[in-house]
Design an enzyme around this catalytic site. Structure first.
Site, PDB file in Angstrom:
ATOM      1  N   GLY A 158       0.812  -1.205   0.000  1.00  0.00           N
ATOM      2  CA  GLY A 158       0.000   0.000   0.000  1.00  0.00           C
ATOM      3  C   GLY A 158       0.849   1.260   0.000  1.00  0.00           C
ATOM      4  O   GLY A 158       2.069   1.225   0.199  1.00  0.00           O
ATOM      5  N   CYS A 159       0.197   2.406  -0.194  1.00  0.00           N
ATOM      6  CA  CYS A 159       0.922   3.672  -0.310  1.00  0.00           C
ATOM      7  C   CYS A 159       1.546   4.092   1.022  1.00  0.00           C
ATOM      8  O   CYS A 159       2.748   4.384   1.088  1.00  0.00           O
ATOM      9  CB  CYS A 159       0.011   4.754  -0.868  1.00  0.00           C
ATOM     10  SG  CYS A 159      -1.547   4.962   0.017  1.00  0.00           S
ATOM     11  N   TYR A 160       0.749   4.123   2.088  1.00  0.00           N
ATOM     12  CA  TYR A 160       1.309   4.478   3.389  1.00  0.00           C
ATOM     13  C   TYR A 160       2.398   3.495   3.828  1.00  0.00           C
ATOM     14  O   TYR A 160       3.465   3.909   4.307  1.00  0.00           O
ATOM     15  CB  TYR A 160       0.210   4.536   4.448  1.00  0.00           C
ATOM     16  CG  TYR A 160      -0.660   5.769   4.426  1.00  0.00           C
ATOM     17  CD1 TYR A 160      -0.114   7.049   4.483  1.00  0.00           C
ATOM     18  CD2 TYR A 160      -2.048   5.668   4.378  1.00  0.00           C
ATOM     19  CE1 TYR A 160      -0.912   8.183   4.483  1.00  0.00           C
ATOM     20  CE2 TYR A 160      -2.865   6.799   4.386  1.00  0.00           C
ATOM     21  CZ  TYR A 160      -2.295   8.054   4.434  1.00  0.00           C
ATOM     22  OH  TYR A 160      -3.098   9.169   4.453  1.00  0.00           O
ATOM     23  N   THR A 162       4.391   1.797   1.985  1.00  0.00           N
ATOM     24  CA  THR A 162       5.588   1.972   1.161  1.00  0.00           C
ATOM     25  C   THR A 162       6.441   3.122   1.666  1.00  0.00           C
ATOM     26  O   THR A 162       7.643   2.969   1.933  1.00  0.00           O
ATOM     27  CB  THR A 162       5.193   2.199  -0.303  1.00  0.00           C
ATOM     28  OG1 THR A 162       4.562   1.006  -0.812  1.00  0.00           O
ATOM     29  CG2 THR A 162       6.407   2.517  -1.159  1.00  0.00           C
ATOM     30  N   ALA A 163       5.858   4.307   1.799  1.00  0.00           N
ATOM     31  CA  ALA A 163       6.628   5.472   2.234  1.00  0.00           C
ATOM     32  C   ALA A 163       7.171   5.282   3.645  1.00  0.00           C
ATOM     33  O   ALA A 163       8.339   5.598   3.932  1.00  0.00           O
ATOM     34  CB  ALA A 163       5.763   6.727   2.162  1.00  0.00           C
TER      35      ALA A 163
END
Length: 355
Positions: A158-160, A162-163
Site C-alpha cells: 500500500g501507499c502508506y 511503502t513510504a
C-alpha cells in the site's frame, strides 16, 4: 518481449495511472481496460490526456476481458481481488494486485482488520509481497515460478506502508532502534489516495484549505507496516489528508537502542545510502535535506531523508512518494518488471514534474 496485459478498474485514479504507464511501456502491450460504469466509452473521452495516445475503450468486466492476456493488473477495492484472482490464476494469468487482499500473510489478521473472511488462503500463502526494495526475495521466487510456467500473484504494498517502510527499514534492520520502543508514523496523503468517488472528506469543498487526521489507531495499513518492518504491536500510525492531488509524506520517529551511541546525521545518511545502493528508485537525500512530495510527483521514485533528535535519542526518518506512482501504479509496474525478468526501470518515468 510482447507481454499482453489487462487493467481491471482502469477508470479509477490508480487504474488510469496504470494505463498511462502501460501504454508507453516497451514490453507490455495493453489489450484490455475494464470499467463497468464506463463500458463502451473511449479512454480518451473519459480522460482527454489520452487523445492521440490510445484507441482503447473501457469494457465490462467479464471472462473475455482476459482472453490472450499474460498478466492482469487489478486496481480494485479490497475483497474484489478475492473473487477474481483464483479464476485468473487457474487460467494461467499472473496477477499484479493493487488491493489489500493478499498483502497480510496471516488470514486471521486480514479478517480482523478488514472484517471479512479470506476466501483464498492457498493463494495467500504463495503470493509474493510487492515492495521490491524490501521484499526482493519474494519477487525473485515469483519470477522463477513464472519462468517455470506458473501463474503467480503479487500483492503490491500500500501507499502508506511503502513510504513509511522505506523511511524506517534501514534503521530498524540495522539494529539502531530500541527493540521494545514505540515507532511513531505520521503520514500525509493527497486526495487521490482515497479513490475516485468523492466523500464528505474528499469533496473539494471539504478538502480544500483543510488538513485533518483520520483513522487514528484503526487504519488498515497498520498491520501491513508492522508486518514489513517486523514490529508487531509497536506502531502508532496516524494518517492525514491534505489538499493535494497526489503525493504522500511519512515522518517516522524511531527510538534509539540504549546500546547505540547517538549517531551523527552524516553517519545515518551513509548507512541509508549503503542500504539502498542497489535500489534505483530510492534516493537518499544529503544530511540536512528532507523530502518534498513535489520532487517525486508523477514518478515511481521515493525520496528518503533522516535526522536526529539528540535530547530524545530518536531518529526521524522521512519518506516521500507519489501515492499513485510508487504507492500504487508505478510500484505495480516495477513488480511486473521483476516477475517477467525485465529491468526494474523499464517503462517507468525517471524525472518528476519540476514545477
Amino acid at each position: 518481449m510482447n507481454i499482453k496485459a489487462s487493467v481491471v478498474g482502469a477508470a479509477g485514479f490508480a487504474g488510469i495511472e496504470l494505463v498511462r504507464l502501460l501504454v508507453r511501456h516497451p514490453d507490455f502491450q495493453l489489450v484490455s481496460v475494464t470499467s463497468d460504469a464506463l463500458a463502451g466509452t473511449p479512454v480518451a473521452q473519459a480522460y482527454p490526456a489520452f487523445a492521440g495516445v490510445t484507441d482503447l475503450a473501457f469494457r465490462p468486466l467479464d471472462e473475455s476481458a482476459f482472453d490472450g492476456c499474460d498478466v492482469a493488473f487489478l486496481a480494485v477495492p479490497h475483497t474484489a481481488s478475492l473473487g477474481l484472482t483464483p479464476g485468473l490464476v487457474a487460467r494461467g494469468i499472473s496477477v499484479i494486485d493493487l488491493s489489500a487482499d493478499f498483502r497480510l500473510k496471516d488470514p486471521a489478521v486480514f479478517e480482523a482488520w478488514y472484517k471479512t473472511p479470506h476466501t483464498a488462503p492457498g493463494l495467500l500463502a504463495q503470493a509474493a509481497f510487492g515492495l521490491p526494495e524490501l521484499a526482493g526475495d519474494e519477487l525473485a521466487r515469483a519470477a522463477a515460478d513464472r519462468a517455470a510456467g506458473k501463474a503467480v500473484v503479487v500483492a503490491c504494498a500500500g501507499c502508506y506502508p511503502t513510504a513509511t517502510s522505506l523511511a524506517a527499514a534501514p534503521a530498524l534492520r540495522g539494529g539502531l532502534v530500541a527493540e521494545s520502543g514505540i515507532v511513531v508514523a505520521d503520514a500525509v496523503s493527497g486526495v487521490t489516495g482515497a479513490g475516485k468517488k468523492a466523500t464528505e472528506r474528499t469533496h473539494f469543498c471539504f478538502a480544500d484549505e483543510n488538513l485533518e487526521a483520520y483513522g487514528v489507531g484503526a487504519h488498515r495499513h497498520t498491520p501491513e507496516i508492522e508486518q514489513i518492518l517486523g514490529i508487531p504491536g509497536r506502531l502508532a500510525f496516524t494518517p492525514h489528508l491534505a489538499p493535494l492531488n497526489r503525493g504522500l509524506l511519512s515522518t517516522v520517529t524511531l527510538p534509539l537502542s540504549p546500546d547505540v551511541p547517538l549517531p551523527r546525521v552524516e553517519e545515518l545518511v551513509e548507512r541509508y545510502e549503503a542500504f539502498y545502493a542497489d535500489a534505483p528508485f530510492v534516493q537518499v537525500l544529503p544530511a540536512g535535506v528532507l523530502p518534498r512530495t513535489a520532487s517525486v510527483a508523477g514518478t515511481n521514485h521515493a525520496h528518503v531523508g533522516v535526522g536526529v533528535v539528540g535530547a530524545a535519542r530518536a531518529i526521524v526518518a522521512v519518506g516521500a512518494i507519489d501515492n499513485l506512482g510508487k504507492g500504487a501504479a508505478g510500484q505495480a509496474v516495477q513488480c511486473a518488471n521483476a516477475v517477467f525478468g525485465l529491468p526494474p526501470t523499464c517503462g517507468l518515468q525517471a524525472v518528476a514534474v519540476p514545477v
